[in-house]
Design a protein around this motif. Structure first.
Motif, PDB file in Angstrom:
ATOM      1  N   MET A   1       8.264 -27.673  -1.709  1.00 39.55           N
ATOM      2  CA  MET A   1       7.148 -26.938  -2.283  1.00 39.55           C
ATOM      3  C   MET A   1       7.608 -26.339  -3.611  1.00 39.55           C
ATOM      4  N   ALA A   2       6.770 -26.437  -4.623  1.00 35.36           N
ATOM      5  CA  ALA A   2       7.067 -25.869  -5.935  1.00 35.36           C
ATOM      6  C   ALA A   2       7.055 -24.349  -5.858  1.00 35.36           C
ATOM      7  N   PRO A   3       7.844 -23.699  -6.718  1.00 35.16           N
ATOM      8  CA  PRO A   3       7.792 -22.228  -6.745  1.00 35.16           C
ATOM      9  C   PRO A   3       6.378 -21.758  -7.082  1.00 35.16           C
ATOM     10  N   VAL A   4       5.973 -20.689  -6.462  1.00 33.63           N
ATOM     11  CA  VAL A   4       4.628 -20.153  -6.684  1.00 33.63           C
ATOM     12  C   VAL A   4       4.732 -18.940  -7.604  1.00 33.63           C
ATOM     13  N   HIS A   5       3.832 -18.845  -8.545  1.00 32.54           N
ATOM     14  CA  HIS A   5       3.783 -17.715  -9.473  1.00 32.54           C
ATOM     15  C   HIS A   5       3.691 -16.415  -8.668  1.00 32.54           C
ATOM     16  N   PRO A   6       4.374 -15.352  -9.099  1.00 37.00           N
ATOM     17  CA  PRO A   6       4.345 -14.081  -8.349  1.00 37.00           C
ATOM     18  C   PRO A   6       2.936 -13.531  -8.105  1.00 37.00           C
ATOM     19  N   THR A   7       2.017 -13.750  -9.030  1.00 34.27           N
ATOM     20  CA  THR A   7       0.643 -13.272  -8.832  1.00 34.27           C
ATOM     21  C   THR A   7      -0.013 -13.984  -7.655  1.00 34.27           C
ATOM     22  N   ILE A   8       0.261 -15.259  -7.505  1.00 30.85           N
ATOM     23  CA  ILE A   8      -0.319 -16.014  -6.395  1.00 30.85           C
ATOM     24  C   ILE A   8       0.313 -15.577  -5.080  1.00 30.85           C
ATOM     25  N   THR A   9       1.600 -15.306  -5.096  1.00 29.13           N
ATOM     26  CA  THR A   9       2.257 -14.767  -3.898  1.00 29.13           C
ATOM     27  C   THR A   9       1.592 -13.460  -3.490  1.00 29.13           C
ATOM     28  N   ARG A  10       1.345 -12.573  -4.467  1.00 27.31           N
ATOM     29  CA  ARG A  10       0.670 -11.301  -4.168  1.00 27.31           C
ATOM     30  C   ARG A  10      -0.761 -11.529  -3.676  1.00 27.31           C
ATOM     31  N   TYR A  11      -1.435 -12.546  -4.216  1.00 20.56           N
ATOM     32  CA  TYR A  11      -2.786 -12.870  -3.749  1.00 20.56           C
ATOM     33  C   TYR A  11      -2.781 -13.106  -2.240  1.00 20.56           C
ATOM     34  N   PHE A  12      -1.861 -13.905  -1.755  1.00 19.72           N
ATOM     35  CA  PHE A  12      -1.826 -14.201  -0.321  1.00 19.72           C
ATOM     36  C   PHE A  12      -1.338 -13.008   0.491  1.00 19.72           C
ATOM     37  N   GLU A  13      -0.475 -12.181  -0.072  1.00 19.44           N
ATOM     38  CA  GLU A  13      -0.039 -10.966   0.626  1.00 19.44           C
ATOM     39  C   GLU A  13      -1.194  -9.982   0.786  1.00 19.44           C
ATOM     40  N   ARG A  14      -2.017  -9.847  -0.248  1.00 23.27           N
ATOM     41  CA  ARG A  14      -3.098  -8.858  -0.238  1.00 23.27           C
ATOM     42  C   ARG A  14      -4.402  -9.385   0.337  1.00 23.27           C
ATOM     43  N   GLY A  15      -4.601 -10.704   0.310  1.00 22.27           N
ATOM     44  CA  GLY A  15      -5.900 -11.233   0.692  1.00 22.27           C
ATOM     45  C   GLY A  15      -5.883 -12.392   1.657  1.00 22.27           C
ATOM     46  N   GLY A  16      -4.740 -12.716   2.237  1.00 25.74           N
ATOM     47  CA  GLY A  16      -4.632 -13.891   3.089  1.00 25.74           C
ATOM     48  C   GLY A  16      -4.986 -13.676   4.536  1.00 25.74           C
ATOM     49  N   SER A  17      -5.573 -12.534   4.838  1.00 26.41           N
ATOM     50  CA  SER A  17      -5.970 -12.280   6.230  1.00 26.41           C
ATOM     51  C   SER A  17      -7.306 -11.549   6.233  1.00 26.41           C
ATOM     52  N   SER A  18      -7.788 -11.283   7.429  1.00 27.22           N
ATOM     53  CA  SER A  18      -9.082 -10.610   7.553  1.00 27.22           C
ATOM     54  C   SER A  18      -8.972  -9.102   7.388  1.00 27.22           C
ATOM     55  N   THR A  19      -7.799  -8.607   7.038  1.00 29.85           N
ATOM     56  CA  THR A  19      -7.628  -7.183   6.729  1.00 29.85           C
ATOM     57  C   THR A  19      -7.081  -7.058   5.310  1.00 29.85           C
ATOM     58  N   PRO A  20      -7.857  -7.514   4.331  1.00 29.39           N
ATOM     59  CA  PRO A  20      -7.361  -7.547   2.959  1.00 29.39           C
ATOM     60  C   PRO A  20      -7.365  -6.177   2.295  1.00 29.39           C
ATOM     61  N   ASP A  21      -6.577  -6.078   1.260  1.00 28.05           N
ATOM     62  CA  ASP A  21      -6.609  -4.947   0.340  1.00 28.05           C
ATOM     63  C   ASP A  21      -7.518  -5.386  -0.804  1.00 28.05           C
ATOM     64  N   ALA A  22      -8.825  -5.201  -0.652  1.00 31.94           N
ATOM     65  CA  ALA A  22      -9.795  -5.725  -1.616  1.00 31.94           C
ATOM     66  C   ALA A  22      -9.584  -5.147  -3.011  1.00 31.94           C
ATOM     67  N   ASP A  23      -9.257  -3.855  -3.111  1.00 34.53           N
ATOM     68  CA  ASP A  23      -9.015  -3.255  -4.428  1.00 34.53           C
ATOM     69  C   ASP A  23      -7.733  -3.800  -5.035  1.00 34.53           C
ATOM     70  N   GLY A  24      -6.674  -3.877  -4.231  1.00 37.11           N
ATOM     71  CA  GLY A  24      -5.409  -4.429  -4.719  1.00 37.11           C
ATOM     72  C   GLY A  24      -5.548  -5.887  -5.102  1.00 37.11           C
ATOM     73  N   LEU A  25      -6.347  -6.624  -4.352  1.00 41.33           N
ATOM     74  CA  LEU A  25      -6.587  -8.023  -4.665  1.00 41.33           C
ATOM     75  C   LEU A  25      -7.327  -8.158  -5.992  1.00 41.33           C
ATOM     76  N   ALA A  26      -8.349  -7.346  -6.192  1.00 46.44           N
ATOM     77  CA  ALA A  26      -9.143  -7.407  -7.427  1.00 46.44           C
ATOM     78  C   ALA A  26      -8.288  -7.152  -8.658  1.00 46.44           C
ATOM     79  N   GLU A  27      -7.248  -6.334  -8.534  1.00 46.70           N
ATOM     80  CA  GLU A  27      -6.354  -6.050  -9.660  1.00 46.70           C
ATOM     81  C   GLU A  27      -5.591  -7.281 -10.129  1.00 46.70           C
ATOM     82  N   LEU A  28      -5.521  -8.305  -9.287  1.00 46.80           N
ATOM     83  CA  LEU A  28      -4.805  -9.535  -9.648  1.00 46.80           C
ATOM     84  C   LEU A  28      -5.656 -10.469 -10.494  1.00 46.80           C
TER      85      LEU A  28
END
Length: 110
Positions: A1-28
């Protein structure tokens, strides 16, 4: 797998489940970002918040990233979703377009 940009990593950390951090996600995302998911287009950071809040309220789910590759200016990430939605499992493709360190466009497709 190719390295993933840090912003995309944060996207999945903040929004990859049904308990997202919607405000933190929007900041990305950029101020004028576009998200296309399930036939609906959402725009701007307010749109990102509304989209993620809606999807999180409908079902319980978790995402596992299974691959990533560059495709021209886009970064394409594949993920496996498991949850209580119809069918219970689905593989999705997330096509990200970045503007600097922010997400300018995200298209999600099965």
């Amino acid at each position: 797998m190719a390295p993933v940009h840090p912003t995309i990593t944060r996207y999945f950390e903040r929004g990859g489940s049904s308990t997202p951090d919607a405000d933190g996600l929007a900041e990305l995302f950029t101020d004028d970002a576009v998200v296309v998911d399930d036939g609906t287009t959402w725009t701007g950071r307010d749109g990102v918040r509304a989209w993620k809040t809606r999807t999180a309220s409908e079902f319980t789910y978790a995402t596992t990233v299974t691959g990533a590759r560059a495709d021209g200016a886009a970064i394409v990430v594949t993920g496996h979703l498991v949850g209580d939605f119809p069918g219970g499992e689905v593989d999705l493709t997330y096509t990200f377009t970045l503007a600097g360190d922010l997400i300018a466009r995200l298209e999600i497709a099965a």
